[in-house]
Design an enzyme around this catalytic site. Sequence first.
Site, PDB file in Angstrom:
ATOM      1  CG  ASN A 193      -2.330  -0.416   0.910  1.00  0.00           C
ATOM      2  OD1 ASN A 193      -2.685  -0.589  -0.253  1.00  0.00           O
ATOM      3  ND2 ASN A 193      -3.157  -0.588   1.923  1.00  0.00           N
ATOM      4  CG  ASP A 202      -8.430  -1.408  -3.037  1.00  0.00           C
ATOM      5  OD1 ASP A 202      -8.153  -1.699  -1.852  1.00  0.00           O
ATOM      6  OD2 ASP A 202      -9.079  -0.389  -3.359  1.00  0.00           O
ATOM      7  CG  ASP A 228      -4.048  -6.871   6.288  1.00  0.00           C
ATOM      8  OD1 ASP A 228      -4.812  -6.774   7.268  1.00  0.00           O
ATOM      9  OD2 ASP A 228      -2.806  -6.770   6.391  1.00  0.00           O
TER      10      ASP A 228
END
Length: 307
Positions: A193, A202, A228
């Site tokens: 991320n 994503d 997650d």
Amino acid sequence: MKDTTARLGISVMREQFEDALAAERRKLETTLAAIADAVVTVLADGRVEFVNAAAQRLLAVDAADVRRKPVHQVLRLLDAEARPIDLIAHAGAESVRRGSGYLRTRNGTIDVAYVASRIDAEEGGTVVVLRDVTVEHRVALRLSFEAAHDPLTGLENRRAFINRLDEAVSGARERGEHHAVAFLDLDRFKIVNDRFGHAVGDRLLREIGAVMGRVVRGGDVLARIGGDEFALLLASCRVEDARRIAEKLRAAVDAYRIEHHGQQLGVGVSVGLAPIEADTPSAAQALAEADAACYQAKAAGRNAIAG
């Protein structure tokens, strides 16, 4: 002379009666033609007598072509198990029969709601009213799916997964079944991320969900229960067998790589396992035990299995 006059009077009365009857029939057919729902009237012998304009559109037929045909050739209506629905028998057993099914037409299969009513108790005959509910059914199915599934991965969501766990706990308690639950937390997801951005993160979650989905057994339930975090219900599976499946899953995730602008980055998964046995108090407790085991796997160096 009197006999002739009487016969003439009877003939006039008969003509008046037939004219009145024909007028009433025209009024009825005009009314039925104006109804938005599909209407089919059936004679006592099972042949079609009348179809209104809405029925012609729904069935993709012409009124002249289906008149006097057996109703089962015109209304090919099936139940949820794809068995033919006999509307005449249904209407004969009850004054009014309501239900739903699938209508096969030349234009495809249509979801319909129907009402079949007897016209006359002595002479027989049936009037069938059908309404196309295909759109309503599709909307209901979509809403039902969305309520139980994660919009990003398409996997079941936390609420649906807890319901599955509740069923597993009941099965263990009431029938002596043996299940296992796994709590899965991705390793190094934050690095993806931070380096590649949330859109790539994503995509990683979607692809990891698919990777894990290809490893688990057909009867198992994989869910995304957090950012997650994933969970897996292993049905009819003791913990020792669950460890072997978890290892296959861990290896599959470990082999996965995501690429972005020429860079590749892998992730791992820490797995915590907990049994679901007759003495398991609740679904929440089983998931909490699996979560605690997952924490142990992370503390032991990540990309590992505990429990």
